[in-house]
Scaffold this motif. Structure first.
Motif, PDB file in Angstrom:
ATOM      1  N   VAL A 355       0.610  -1.608  -0.122  1.00 42.12           N
ATOM      2  CA  VAL A 355      -0.222  -0.707  -0.176  1.00 42.12           C
ATOM      3  C   VAL A 355       1.292   1.209  -0.032  1.00 42.12           C
ATOM      4  CG1 VAL A 355      -1.517   1.521   1.364  1.00 42.12           C
ATOM      5  CG2 VAL A 355      -1.950  -1.090   1.239  1.00 42.12           C
ATOM      6  N   ALA A 356       1.836   1.069   0.551  1.00 40.24           N
ATOM      7  CA  ALA A 356       2.436   2.656   1.204  1.00 40.24           C
ATOM      8  C   ALA A 356       3.833   2.706   0.284  1.00 40.24           C
ATOM      9  CB  ALA A 356       3.491   2.742   2.770  1.00 40.24           C
ATOM     10  N   GLY A 357       4.641   1.445   0.111  1.00 35.74           N
ATOM     11  CA  GLY A 357       5.711   1.247  -1.048  1.00 35.74           C
ATOM     12  C   GLY A 357       6.943   1.391  -0.552  1.00 35.74           C
ATOM     13  N   ASP A 358       7.965   2.404  -0.787  1.00 31.96           N
ATOM     14  CA  ASP A 358       8.713   3.086  -0.231  1.00 31.96           C
ATOM     15  C   ASP A 358       8.923   4.667   0.002  1.00 31.96           C
ATOM     16  OD1 ASP A 358      10.474   1.039  -1.311  1.00 31.96           O
ATOM     17  OD2 ASP A 358      10.907   1.334  -3.601  1.00 31.96           O
ATOM     18  N   VAL A 359       7.832   4.852   0.853  1.00 28.83           N
ATOM     19  CA  VAL A 359       7.991   5.978   1.686  1.00 28.83           C
ATOM     20  C   VAL A 359       7.959   5.126   2.622  1.00 28.83           C
ATOM     21  CG1 VAL A 359       6.896   7.923   0.294  1.00 28.83           C
ATOM     22  CG2 VAL A 359       5.607   5.734   1.909  1.00 28.83           C
ATOM     23  N   VAL A 360       7.631   4.010   2.764  1.00 28.40           N
ATOM     24  CA  VAL A 360       7.998   3.801   4.860  1.00 28.40           C
ATOM     25  C   VAL A 360       9.430   2.659   4.888  1.00 28.40           C
ATOM     26  CG1 VAL A 360       7.430   1.258   5.278  1.00 28.40           C
ATOM     27  CG2 VAL A 360       6.131   2.850   4.011  1.00 28.40           C
ATOM     28  N   HIS A 401      -1.356   6.663   5.441  1.00 30.29           N
ATOM     29  CA  HIS A 401      -1.934   5.980   7.233  1.00 30.29           C
ATOM     30  C   HIS A 401      -2.644   5.483   6.513  1.00 30.29           C
ATOM     31  CE1 HIS A 401      -0.220   4.832  10.958  1.00 30.29           C
ATOM     32  NE2 HIS A 401      -1.079   4.918  11.280  1.00 30.29           N
ATOM     33  N   ARG A 402      -3.767   6.786   6.388  1.00 30.77           N
ATOM     34  CA  ARG A 402      -5.194   6.096   6.446  1.00 30.77           C
ATOM     35  C   ARG A 402      -5.129   4.792   5.539  1.00 30.77           C
ATOM     36  NH1 ARG A 402      -7.535  10.759   5.349  1.00 30.77           N
ATOM     37  NH2 ARG A 402      -6.519  11.680   6.437  1.00 30.77           N
ATOM     38  N   ALA A 407      -6.721  -0.822   4.506  1.00 34.62           N
ATOM     39  CA  ALA A 407      -6.231  -1.895   3.756  1.00 34.62           C
ATOM     40  C   ALA A 407      -6.525  -3.441   4.394  1.00 34.62           C
ATOM     41  CB  ALA A 407      -4.706  -1.953   3.156  1.00 34.62           C
ATOM     42  N   ALA A 408      -5.724  -3.070   6.116  1.00 30.98           N
ATOM     43  CA  ALA A 408      -5.462  -3.716   6.975  1.00 30.98           C
ATOM     44  C   ALA A 408      -6.968  -4.192   7.675  1.00 30.98           C
ATOM     45  CB  ALA A 408      -4.744  -3.413   8.189  1.00 30.98           C
ATOM     46  N   ARG A 410      -9.436  -4.536   5.239  1.00 28.68           N
ATOM     47  CA  ARG A 410     -10.510  -4.543   4.379  1.00 28.68           C
ATOM     48  C   ARG A 410      -9.413  -6.548   4.311  1.00 28.68           C
ATOM     49  NH1 ARG A 410      -9.585  -0.970   0.719  1.00 28.68           N
ATOM     50  NH2 ARG A 410      -7.865  -2.299  -0.109  1.00 28.68           N
ATOM     51  N   SER A 411      -8.216  -6.126   4.232  1.00 29.05           N
ATOM     52  CA  SER A 411      -7.147  -7.824   3.687  1.00 29.05           C
ATOM     53  C   SER A 411      -7.140  -8.369   5.174  1.00 29.05           C
ATOM     54  CB  SER A 411      -6.585  -7.552   2.819  1.00 29.05           C
ATOM     55  OG  SER A 411      -6.048  -6.012   2.682  1.00 29.05           O
ATOM     56  N   LEU A 412      -6.774  -7.624   5.828  1.00 22.61           N
ATOM     57  CA  LEU A 412      -6.629  -8.668   6.969  1.00 22.61           C
ATOM     58  C   LEU A 412      -7.306  -9.244   8.153  1.00 22.61           C
ATOM     59  CD1 LEU A 412      -2.801  -7.560   8.004  1.00 22.61           C
ATOM     60  CD2 LEU A 412      -3.600  -9.484   6.464  1.00 22.61           C
ATOM     61  N   GLU A 413      -8.723  -8.598   8.461  1.00 24.22           N
ATOM     62  CA  GLU A 413      -9.895  -8.640   8.724  1.00 24.22           C
ATOM     63  C   GLU A 413      -9.432  -8.307   9.832  1.00 24.22           C
ATOM     64  OE1 GLU A 413     -11.354 -12.526   8.034  1.00 24.22           O
ATOM     65  OE2 GLU A 413     -11.704 -11.782   5.724  1.00 24.22           O
ATOM     66  N   VAL A 414      -8.493  -7.185  10.860  1.00 26.43           N
ATOM     67  CA  VAL A 414      -8.287  -5.977  12.253  1.00 26.43           C
ATOM     68  C   VAL A 414      -9.260  -5.461  11.662  1.00 26.43           C
ATOM     69  CG1 VAL A 414      -6.075  -7.142  11.966  1.00 26.43           C
ATOM     70  CG2 VAL A 414      -6.829  -4.941  10.962  1.00 26.43           C
ATOM     71  N   LYS A 415      -9.422  -4.823  13.631  1.00 23.73           N
ATOM     72  CA  LYS A 415     -10.315  -3.725  13.859  1.00 23.73           C
ATOM     73  C   LYS A 415      -9.666  -2.690  14.261  1.00 23.73           C
ATOM     74  CE  LYS A 415     -14.966  -2.034  14.939  1.00 23.73           C
ATOM     75  NZ  LYS A 415     -14.530  -0.531  13.820  1.00 23.73           N
TER      76      LYS A 415
END
Ligand code: FA5
Ligand code: MG
Length: 417
Positions: A355-360, A401-402, A407-408, A410-415
């Motif tokens: 999602v964030a690529g190389d700015v991380v 960050h949003r 994405a977290a 949606r795809s990892l089903e975390v809250k």
């Protein structure tokens, strides 16, 4: 990006790469982002630091090892295809069925049969089988791994293999010829395999360590601060790692050892003994050229690349940071959908990369706990955002960050908490 991935992959149930299709199954975890690195071959790009290093290492082996006709002993392979079978990456190298390195959380699988190679060692078997005794392999390798200044999911390795027949091993010592055996039916100890004599194992270990020490001295000069550490690999015994001082800390450069005899037998060779090593090219280049962050190797900024545009590959380039931009740490906290052991840190790291690529710059787990009333597990990660070529505004960081949070969920089903 994620939608594209899901739609494309789940409708067709096939992944297409370079004209070949791979059936998606429960092992598939490769992402389009990772697939996009195939064929980039930084180690073959003119004037790229990894390419300079490839040429310098090749030259070292060409000049130091010649056959009796004066030709280079080592053959060099630098463009082997990165999609390999589970046999190539693990089975041929005696990696046990239940070894952690096979886990989905550590590798990028296309499906249960194919994966992106996790190390250059995946090609040892086929090259030995084809009759080669001395070779180098330069290749891109793929691993799901932590995120920091010296780890990246795609990096490069050089593998070296050298095999000896009995007379080649003891030829430097004519008195000993005929009186020292390579093989015996003995016992395995810390320093040798059961099939090898103590003498043969010692000579091969010495050949291995002195070759690598000479290579390091060739690259870094006589004053390089290095140390040998005992290690374990399923396909070598004994095994070692070489570490080097960089910015006051010991950095692991390579793994190596005396090849397990069974790996040679699997390649159809019964009468030889030999060594192998695998070096992380980025790690070498970071120390050699003073490159502070592994992401820089992927930079297309001329401010980076032009510094390595030298006419002599042995030029002692010292990278000068274009400028230092401030880091922006942001935390993310969430409840896991189920049990803690069903959640892998690497899944989250991959998602952040996608999602964030190389700015991380870094992602670190900073807190975890269990809430007994809610019966929920919590995780907090600190994501450090830092652009390599400019200062990020808080607004830009918030936006990325949003996206990570969404994405977290949606795809990892975390809250998110
Ligand atoms: C191996 O990959 C073995 N195949 C090496 C080997 C070859 C051992 C032949 C024996 C005989 P390891 O996982 O330690 O071992 O990786 C080798 C080197 O690759 C490391 O020492 C390090 O320099 C580099 N490396 C490993 N992970 C990363 C990463 N995520 N990013 C950058 N470099 C890495
Ligand atoms: Mg290692």
């Amino acid at each position: 990006y994620h939608c594209f991935f899901k739609r494309k992959y789940s409708n067709s149930n096939q992944i297409f790469i370079n004209g070949k299709s791979y059936e998606v199954d429960s092992w598939t975890n490769v992402t389009p982002k990772i697939i996009s690195y195939i064929g980039k071959n930084l180690h073959l790009q003119k004037s790229h630091p990894l390419s300079l290093l490839r040429e310098r290492i090749t030259n070292f082996f060409y000049f130091h090892y010649k056959n009796n006709r004066g030709n280079p002993l080592f053959s060099v392979y630098d463009n082997l295809y990165p999609i390999v079978t589970v046999e190539q990456n693990f089975d041929n190298l005696l990696v046990p069925e239940d070894h952690v390195s096979r886990n989905k959380s550590d590798c990028y699988y296309l499906n249960s049969k194919y994966l992106l190679r996790g190390h250059s060692s995946a090609h040892e078997n086929e090259l030995i089988q084809s009759g080669l005794d001395n070779f180098l392999i330069f290749s891109d390798v793929y691993r799901r791994d932590q995120i920091d200044s010296s780890h990246y999911p795609v990096f490069h390795q050089v593998e070296g293999v050298r095999l000896f027949l009995r007379h080649e091993l003891f030829s430097l010592n004519p008195d000993a010829e005929g009186s020292i055996d390579v093989f015996e039916k003995g016992v395995r100890t810390e320093t040798k395999q059961e099939v090898h004599t103590y003498d043969a194992a010692r000579v091969v270990e010495y050949s291995l360590k002195s070759s690598l020490t000479a290579l390091v001295r060739h690259l870094f000069g006589q004053n390089a601060e290095v140390r040998w550490v005992d290690a374990y690999f399923p396909f070598t015994h004994p095994s070692f790692e070489l570490e080097m001082k960089f910015n006051g800390e010991w950095m692991e450069l390579l793994g190596c050892g005396v090849l397990e005899h069974q790996t040679l037998v699997k390649a159809g060779v019964e009468d030889k003994i030999g060594w192998a090593f695998g070096i992380g090219l980025e790690r070498l280049a970071m120390i050699l050229y003073n490159i502070p962050d592994i992401r820089l190797f992927w930079s297309t900024d001329p401010g980076f690349l032009n510094q390595f545009n030298v006419s002599d590959i042995n030029t002692n380039v010292k990278y000068k940071p274009i400028s230092i931009y401030p880091p922006c740490p942001n935390d993310i906290s969430f409840w896991l959908p189920g049990n803690a052991d069903e959640f892998s840190d690497n899944d989250f790291y991959d998602l952040v990369r996608t999602v964030a690529g190389d700015v991380v710059e870094q992602v670190n787990l900073v807190d975890k706990f269990y809430h007994p009333k809610k019966k929920l597990y919590s995780r907090t990660y600190r994501i450090v955002y830092r652009h390599m070529e400019k200062t990020l505004t808080q607004e830009e960081v918030n936006k990325v960050h949003r996206l990570v949070e969404e994405a977290a969920e949606r795809s990892l089903e975390v809250k998110i908490r």
